[in-house]
Scaffold this motif. Structure first.
Motif, PDB file in Angstrom:
ATOM      1  N   ARG A   1       1.454   8.708  -6.232  1.00 49.07           N
ATOM      2  CA  ARG A   1       1.810  10.594  -6.626  1.00 49.07           C
ATOM      3  C   ARG A   1       3.418  10.888  -7.017  1.00 49.07           C
ATOM      4  O   ARG A   1       3.278  12.044  -7.351  1.00 49.07           O
ATOM      5  CB  ARG A   1       2.483  10.297  -5.200  1.00 49.07           C
ATOM      6  N   PHE A   2       4.073   9.806  -7.130  1.00 50.26           N
ATOM      7  CA  PHE A   2       4.640  10.374  -7.854  1.00 50.26           C
ATOM      8  C   PHE A   2       5.682  10.190  -9.325  1.00 50.26           C
ATOM      9  O   PHE A   2       5.881  11.585  -9.956  1.00 50.26           O
ATOM     10  CB  PHE A   2       6.946   9.700  -7.926  1.00 50.26           C
TER      11      PHE A   2
ATOM     12  N   ASP B   1       0.644  -1.541   0.484  1.00 44.70           N
ATOM     13  CA  ASP B   1      -0.167  -0.082  -0.123  1.00 44.70           C
ATOM     14  C   ASP B   1       0.908   1.436   0.302  1.00 44.70           C
ATOM     15  O   ASP B   1       0.662   1.897  -0.518  1.00 44.70           O
ATOM     16  CB  ASP B   1      -1.100  -0.261   1.358  1.00 44.70           C
ATOM     17  N   ALA B   2       1.970   1.269   0.828  1.00 43.72           N
ATOM     18  CA  ALA B   2       2.680   2.781   0.873  1.00 43.72           C
ATOM     19  C   ALA B   2       3.053   2.885  -0.453  1.00 43.72           C
ATOM     20  O   ALA B   2       3.670   3.701  -1.132  1.00 43.72           O
ATOM     21  CB  ALA B   2       3.827   2.181   2.173  1.00 43.72           C
ATOM     22  N   PHE B   3       3.785   1.381  -1.334  1.00 43.83           N
ATOM     23  CA  PHE B   3       3.707   1.273  -2.430  1.00 43.83           C
ATOM     24  C   PHE B   3       3.455   2.517  -3.486  1.00 43.83           C
ATOM     25  O   PHE B   3       3.600   3.281  -4.107  1.00 43.83           O
ATOM     26  CB  PHE B   3       5.230   0.117  -2.711  1.00 43.83           C
ATOM     27  N   GLN B   4       1.976   1.767  -3.660  1.00 42.52           N
ATOM     28  CA  GLN B   4       1.350   1.972  -4.424  1.00 42.52           C
ATOM     29  C   GLN B   4       0.955   3.419  -4.380  1.00 42.52           C
ATOM     30  O   GLN B   4       0.648   3.949  -5.223  1.00 42.52           O
ATOM     31  CB  GLN B   4      -0.493   1.168  -4.507  1.00 42.52           C
ATOM     32  N   GLU B   5       0.654   3.939  -2.794  1.00 38.49           N
ATOM     33  CA  GLU B   5       0.864   5.509  -2.696  1.00 38.49           C
ATOM     34  C   GLU B   5       1.793   6.262  -3.490  1.00 38.49           C
ATOM     35  O   GLU B   5       1.641   7.443  -3.934  1.00 38.49           O
ATOM     36  CB  GLU B   5       0.524   5.917  -0.991  1.00 38.49           C
ATOM     37  N   TRP B   6       2.990   5.761  -2.888  1.00 36.97           N
ATOM     38  CA  TRP B   6       3.780   6.251  -3.353  1.00 36.97           C
ATOM     39  C   TRP B   6       4.440   6.852  -5.081  1.00 36.97           C
ATOM     40  O   TRP B   6       4.742   7.652  -5.768  1.00 36.97           O
ATOM     41  CB  TRP B   6       5.171   5.999  -2.975  1.00 36.97           C
ATOM     42  N   PHE B   7       3.740   5.472  -5.573  1.00 41.62           N
ATOM     43  CA  PHE B   7       3.760   5.662  -7.310  1.00 41.62           C
ATOM     44  C   PHE B   7       2.707   5.789  -7.550  1.00 41.62           C
ATOM     45  O   PHE B   7       3.500   7.303  -8.684  1.00 41.62           O
ATOM     46  CB  PHE B   7       3.401   3.898  -7.653  1.00 41.62           C
TER      47      PHE B   7
ATOM     48  N   THR C   1       8.205   6.913   3.822  1.00 44.51           N
ATOM     49  CA  THR C   1       7.464   5.540   4.341  1.00 44.51           C
ATOM     50  C   THR C   1       7.260   4.230   3.700  1.00 44.51           C
ATOM     51  O   THR C   1       7.323   3.069   4.443  1.00 44.51           O
ATOM     52  CB  THR C   1       5.303   5.892   4.455  1.00 44.51           C
ATOM     53  N   ALA C   2       7.621   4.156   2.606  1.00 43.15           N
ATOM     54  CA  ALA C   2       7.663   3.165   1.682  1.00 43.15           C
ATOM     55  C   ALA C   2       8.935   2.927   1.741  1.00 43.15           C
ATOM     56  O   ALA C   2       8.706   1.480   1.657  1.00 43.15           O
ATOM     57  CB  ALA C   2       7.408   4.053   0.164  1.00 43.15           C
ATOM     58  N   ILE C   3       9.597   3.275   2.108  1.00 39.79           N
ATOM     59  CA  ILE C   3      11.428   2.720   1.909  1.00 39.79           C
ATOM     60  C   ILE C   3      11.271   2.287   3.317  1.00 39.79           C
ATOM     61  O   ILE C   3      11.832   1.350   3.387  1.00 39.79           O
ATOM     62  CB  ILE C   3      12.243   4.280   2.201  1.00 39.79           C
ATOM     63  N   ASP C   4      10.178   2.734   4.654  1.00 36.71           N
ATOM     64  CA  ASP C   4      10.556   1.981   5.855  1.00 36.71           C
ATOM     65  C   ASP C   4       9.471   0.806   5.828  1.00 36.71           C
ATOM     66  O   ASP C   4       9.945  -0.314   6.426  1.00 36.71           O
ATOM     67  CB  ASP C   4       9.416   2.824   6.667  1.00 36.71           C
TER      68      ASP C   4
ATOM     69  N   MET D   1       4.699  22.242  -6.907  1.00 39.94           N
ATOM     70  CA  MET D   1       5.829  21.924  -7.164  1.00 39.94           C
ATOM     71  C   MET D   1       6.622  21.246  -6.014  1.00 39.94           C
ATOM     72  O   MET D   1       7.247  19.735  -5.318  1.00 39.94           O
ATOM     73  CB  MET D   1       7.181  22.300  -7.835  1.00 39.94           C
ATOM     74  N   LEU D   2       7.045  22.467  -4.723  1.00 38.60           N
ATOM     75  CA  LEU D   2       7.003  22.141  -3.202  1.00 38.60           C
ATOM     76  C   LEU D   2       6.433  21.947  -2.415  1.00 38.60           C
ATOM     77  O   LEU D   2       6.642  20.917  -1.854  1.00 38.60           O
ATOM     78  CB  LEU D   2       7.457  23.852  -3.106  1.00 38.60           C
ATOM     79  N   ARG D   3       4.810  21.603  -2.484  1.00 35.76           N
ATOM     80  CA  ARG D   3       4.071  20.846  -2.207  1.00 35.76           C
ATOM     81  C   ARG D   3       4.757  18.712  -2.242  1.00 35.76           C
ATOM     82  O   ARG D   3       4.356  18.307  -1.475  1.00 35.76           O
ATOM     83  CB  ARG D   3       2.902  21.463  -2.398  1.00 35.76           C
ATOM     84  N   TRP D   4       4.363  19.480  -3.583  1.00 33.73           N
ATOM     85  CA  TRP D   4       4.216  17.858  -4.137  1.00 33.73           C
ATOM     86  C   TRP D   4       5.540  17.443  -4.406  1.00 33.73           C
ATOM     87  O   TRP D   4       5.378  16.234  -3.301  1.00 33.73           O
ATOM     88  CB  TRP D   4       4.901  17.539  -5.913  1.00 33.73           C
ATOM     89  N   GLN D   5       6.397  17.960  -3.345  1.00 36.18           N
ATOM     90  CA  GLN D   5       7.961  17.652  -3.313  1.00 36.18           C
ATOM     91  C   GLN D   5       8.402  17.045  -2.095  1.00 36.18           C
ATOM     92  O   GLN D   5       8.853  15.923  -1.722  1.00 36.18           O
ATOM     93  CB  GLN D   5       9.254  18.299  -3.631  1.00 36.18           C
ATOM     94  N   ALA D   6       7.025  17.876  -0.856  1.00 37.49           N
ATOM     95  CA  ALA D   6       6.802  17.575   0.070  1.00 37.49           C
ATOM     96  C   ALA D   6       6.379  15.958   0.395  1.00 37.49           C
ATOM     97  O   ALA D   6       6.988  15.231   1.137  1.00 37.49           O
ATOM     98  CB  ALA D   6       6.412  18.299   1.385  1.00 37.49           C
ATOM     99  N   ALA D   7       5.080  16.072  -0.060  1.00 38.30           N
ATOM    100  CA  ALA D   7       4.694  14.751  -0.239  1.00 38.30           C
ATOM    101  C   ALA D   7       4.890  13.332  -0.487  1.00 38.30           C
ATOM    102  O   ALA D   7       5.327  12.234   0.010  1.00 38.30           O
ATOM    103  CB  ALA D   7       3.528  14.928  -1.153  1.00 38.30           C
ATOM    104  N   VAL D   8       5.910  13.700  -1.533  1.00 43.42           N
ATOM    105  CA  VAL D   8       7.000  12.853  -2.309  1.00 43.42           C
ATOM    106  C   VAL D   8       8.013  11.956  -1.624  1.00 43.42           C
ATOM    107  O   VAL D   8       8.239  11.041  -0.886  1.00 43.42           O
ATOM    108  CB  VAL D   8       7.408  12.783  -4.082  1.00 43.42           C
ATOM    109  N   ASP D   9       8.531  13.546  -0.559  1.00 46.58           N
ATOM    110  CA  ASP D   9       9.224  12.852   0.902  1.00 46.58           C
ATOM    111  C   ASP D   9       8.966  11.818   1.445  1.00 46.58           C
ATOM    112  O   ASP D   9       9.757  11.257   2.226  1.00 46.58           O
ATOM    113  CB  ASP D   9      10.147  14.392   0.910  1.00 46.58           C
ATOM    114  N   SER D  10       7.619  12.320   1.922  1.00 47.87           N
ATOM    115  CA  SER D  10       6.733  12.040   2.780  1.00 47.87           C
ATOM    116  C   SER D  10       6.605  10.787   2.656  1.00 47.87           C
ATOM    117  O   SER D  10       7.198  10.085   3.154  1.00 47.87           O
ATOM    118  CB  SER D  10       6.056  12.611   3.380  1.00 47.87           C
TER     119      SER D  10
END
Length: 812
Positions: free
Chosen positions: A650-651, A642-648, A706-709, A693-702
């Motif tokens: 958004r990214f 689920d974490a990967f799917q959400e990251w994918f 999460t996905a890495i963890d 872009m800043l907002r998107w980058q912040a969300a992507v970083d978060s």
């Protein structure tokens, strides 16, 4: 009724209630049939049902009569060859006294008489309910042969007569019609005579001797009533010593010259000049079986005639052997004494009859049951009834519900009185009845009869089968219905937990459906993924996932049976894990998530609390602890996906797009040609894009963190690794452990692939090299679950990350 009479001493009250309930239904149906118009669509069905319930009512009446006598008998069956049995006899003993003692001491004769009484009561019930052509319904004559008498008087007075009054008898004595064969009765009197004789025989067939005599009196033929009196046993109460002071005398009863009457009646039975009806009446009373049988068309009539003849023969034999007569008795013909009848020979004779209708009636299932009851062959009856149960799916076609109900309750009755010696046969009959109940929707009764099975494992198997049928019959079985069915099982003492477990196992049917994915196919899938690492997520979510079928949804819903009681949470966890392992092997991720959602979040807490309250220990038992660890492994894997799917998403799909004007401005487009307002608007768009872009980058970083963890939670699962037991089992090659090993070989490399995709996409090349250390670490030994091709592809991508680090001038 079965539940209302549970005590041992109430067994015959129970039989009486069975008979009463069937009788009430027969009465109600009979009234409906009488009111129904001819040709009604359901008239034939109602008549068939009434007949069936009559048979069932009569069968319970027979059971109660025979087995109450058999259980209360104080003496064994005797042939009465010893004079010691009759030690109480003396010269003052009358025929009636001796026969009473004969019935008391000889179980065969006594029970044969019980069957005769039963057959006569059956006939009386039918006679009462039918529109029989009874003589009392035609006229109120007090003089016999009144038409003949009127013709004779008219002739004497010289009044002319018609042709119907020619060749009439000249005298009015009872023997006049037989004395001169050229003379006859008036046709109307002849018709009345036949109707009367048929009615008298019908009354005798019903055991109503007094009513038959009264009928003769009302018809103006008292001599026939006197004839019916001649067979009665003589008894003079004055022969016994009396102690009363008044010394009054009592009137004797019966016929002291019974032997003479019987001899003459036997001769009349062989007089072919008499009508069949008249000969059958005399044959019944004197024991002439051959003359009686023509008036007995049905199986019941034939059985009744044979038993009457058998009893008459035994009674006459004992009377002539034991009673001290003061005179020489009339000698009965040899044919009478040659009638050596037994219950077994009677049924053999009926079965070998040349009358096909009679043989067909004897093959009726109700009559077969009655035959075994009369012969007291309980084991034979159980074997016969068990043989009626079809072994295929069409068993309900061969046995109507009413017959199956009778069979089941008969089997329970025999076991209750200690006569049924085969629990297997009784169990098979009960099983068929319970399945019939469920098939008819009477689930409220199923648990009651399942509890009658002697072995707990049979109870669990059968009731679980019933619940499976309920689940399959209803498209969506509600939790309230499940709760009710399990509560009914608990009320009668069934093992609810074991039943619910068996239901889930049966519905899930994991043993026949999980075909392990081979190592080769897993390796092919893994190689395809590693060869196209840039599109790994798309490949996984589009091509690897298998849709959830309706059958899968039914299996998942079946776990609800284990949600009814908190004490079944351990089994819920074990069975849910079994389902989820299979779905993971078949890459049905949505099915895994549906199964996981069905498990209450507090399950692990409840398991710990229940175990601690029961034993005082905090460490769960081995099986439950392993199931808990497996549940947590699946949870970690689902969270990672689920974490990967959400990251994918958004990214790759949510990144803000630049407007065309912004692109031209960045490329140095001629902004001087635009007005001040237009330039200002473009600058605002550019600033807004930068903010997005800043907002998107912040969300992507978060989401990246999460996905890495979450993915590392799978790779670095504690105490032995993901989907690996932390304890050793005795058998290390079970299907569960094989599935776990297959899952490690497929899911761990896949998690590493997804993690590598996240790291390379977000330019975290140094962390890619850390992933290499994790895979190569001996502590986790992840490289052991990866194939050589997977390790080769991983090395290739790690080398590319290393090169990019050098290009950026960073230290790896």
């Amino acid at each position: 009724t079965f539940q209302s009479y549970g005590a041992e001493h109430q067994v015959f009250n129970q039989c009486a209630e069975y008979e009463s309930k069937c009788g009430e239904q027969v009465t109600a149906l009979h009234k409906l049939i009488q009111m129904a118009p001819q040709g009604h669509s359901k008239l034939a069905q109602a008549q068939e049902l009434e007949q069936e319930l009559r048979f069932e009512r009569d069968t319970w009446r027979l059971v109660a009569s025979l087995y109450q006598d058999r259980l209360n008998s104080e003496f064994q069956d005797s042939e009465m060859e010893s004079e010691e049995i009759w030690s109480g006899l003396d010269d003052a003993t009358s025929e009636d006294d001796l026969v009473r003692q004969l019935y008391d001491k000889n179980a065969i004769i006594r029970q044969a008489q019980l069957v005769v009484d039963w057959l006569e009561q059956r006939a009386a019930d039918v006679y009462h309910d039918s529109h029989y052509s009874q003589a009392e319904f035609y006229g109120d004559a007090v003089t016999g042969w009144e038409n003949t008498l009127h013709s004779l008087i008219s002739k004497k007075r010289g009044i002319s007569t018609d042709n119907a009054e020619q060749n009439l008898v000249t005298q009015m004595d009872p023997d006049a019609p037989n004395r001169d064969q050229s003379r006859r009765l008036h046709p109307l009197d002849k018709e009345d005579e036949m109707r009367l004789l048929r009615s008298v025989f019908a009354r005798l067939r019903c055991g109503q001797l007094d009513e038959a005599q009264q009928l003769c009196f009302r018809a103006g033929q008292p001599f026939r009533a006197a004839i019916l009196e001649g067979w009665k046993l003589f008894h003079d109460p004055n022969m016994k010593s009396r102690t009363d002071v008044a010394n009054t005398k009592e009137s004797p009863s019966g016929n002291p010259y019974r032997d003479i009457w019987k001899t003459m009646s036997w001769k009349e039975c062989e007089n072919v000049q008499l009508s069949v009806e008249e000969r059958s009446i005399l044959a019944l009373l004197c024991g002439h079986l051959k003359a009686l049988l023509p008036a007995c068309p049905s199986w019941e009539d034939q059985l009744w005639a044979h038993l009457r003849a058998m009893i008459d023969h035994c009674v006459e034999k004992e009377l002539r052997r034991c009673v001290n007569y003061k005179r020489q008795l009339q000698v009965l013909p040899d044919e009478y004494w040659n009638q050596q009848l037994t219950v077994e020979s009677i049924f053999f004779t009926l079965a070998a009859s040349r009358d096909k209708t009679l043989v067909a009636q004897g093959r009726d299932q109700y009559r077969i049951i009655q035959r075994y009851l009369i012969m007291d062959d309980v084991d034979g009856l159980l074997e016969e009834m068990s043989s009626w149960l079809s072994k295929g799916d069409s068993w309900s076609v061969h046995l109507r519900p009413h017959m199956l109900r009778l069979m089941a309750h008969l089997a329970l009755f025999f076991r209750r009185i200690g006569r049924g010696s085969s629990d297997d046969l009784i169990g098979s009959i009960l099983e068929a009845y319970v399945l019939q109940l469920v098939n008819l929707g009477r689930t409220d009764l199923a648990a009651v009869y399942v509890a009658q099975l002697p072995l707990p494992e049979d109870q669990i198997r059968l009731y679980a089968q019933c619940l499976v049928m309920v689940e399959e019959q209803q498209e969506l079985c509600e939790d309230t219905e499940r709760q009710r069915l399990l509560y009914l099982a608990h009320q009668v003492g069934l093992d609810v937990n074991a039943i619910a477990k068996q239901v889930v196992i049966t519905l899930c049917n994991q043993g026949g459906n999980i075909q392990h994915i081979s190592d080769a196919s897993l390796q092919v899938v893994a190689v395809e993924i590693w060869d196209n690492i840039s599109a790994a997520a798309i490949h996984f979510h589009l091509n690897l996932q298998v849709a959830t079928s309706a059958e899968d949804e039914r299996r998942i819903r079946s776990l609800s049976w284990l949600l009814m009681d908190p004490s079944m949470r351990s089994q819920l966890l074990i069975q849910a894990n079994t389902l989820m392992r299979g779905y993971l092997l078949r890459r049905q991720i949505e099915a895994v998530k549906l199964t996981f959602k069905l498990i209450p979040p507090d399950t692990l807490k409840i398991l710990s609390e229940l175990w601690e309250s029961r034993t005082g220990l905090t460490d769960l038992p081995t099986e439950v602890a392993a199931a808990t660890r497996e549940y947590l492994s699946i949870q970690a894997y689902i969270d990672a996906l689920d974490a990967f799917q959400e990251w994918f998403t958004r990214f790759h799909h949510s990144k803000p797009k630049k407007t065309e004007a912004s692109v031209q401005q960045q490329r140095g487009g001629a902004s001087a040609q635009l007005s001040f307002t237009e330039n200002l608007l473009k600058e605002q768009h550019l600033k807004q894009h930068q903010v997005e872009m800043l907002r998107w980058q912040a969300a992507v970083d978060s989401l990246t963190e999460t996905a890495i963890d979450k993915l590392y939670n799978v790779l670095l699962f504690p105490d032995g690794g993901w989907m690996a037991d932390s304890v050793q089992f005795e058998d290390e090659n079970t299907p569960r452990q094989q599935q776990q090993q297959l899952l490690r070989q497929s899911c761990i490399p896949h998690a590493a692939l997804l993690l590598c995709n996240v790291l390379t996409s977000t330019h975290r090349h140094s962390q890619c090299l850390e992933l290499a250390n994790v895979v190569a670490s001996e502590q986790q030994s992840l490289y052991k679950v990866c194939s050589a091709e997977q390790l080769g592809q991983l090395t290739k991508h790690l080398r590319q990350a290393y090169v990019k680090l050098l290009d950026l001038g960073e230290s790896p």
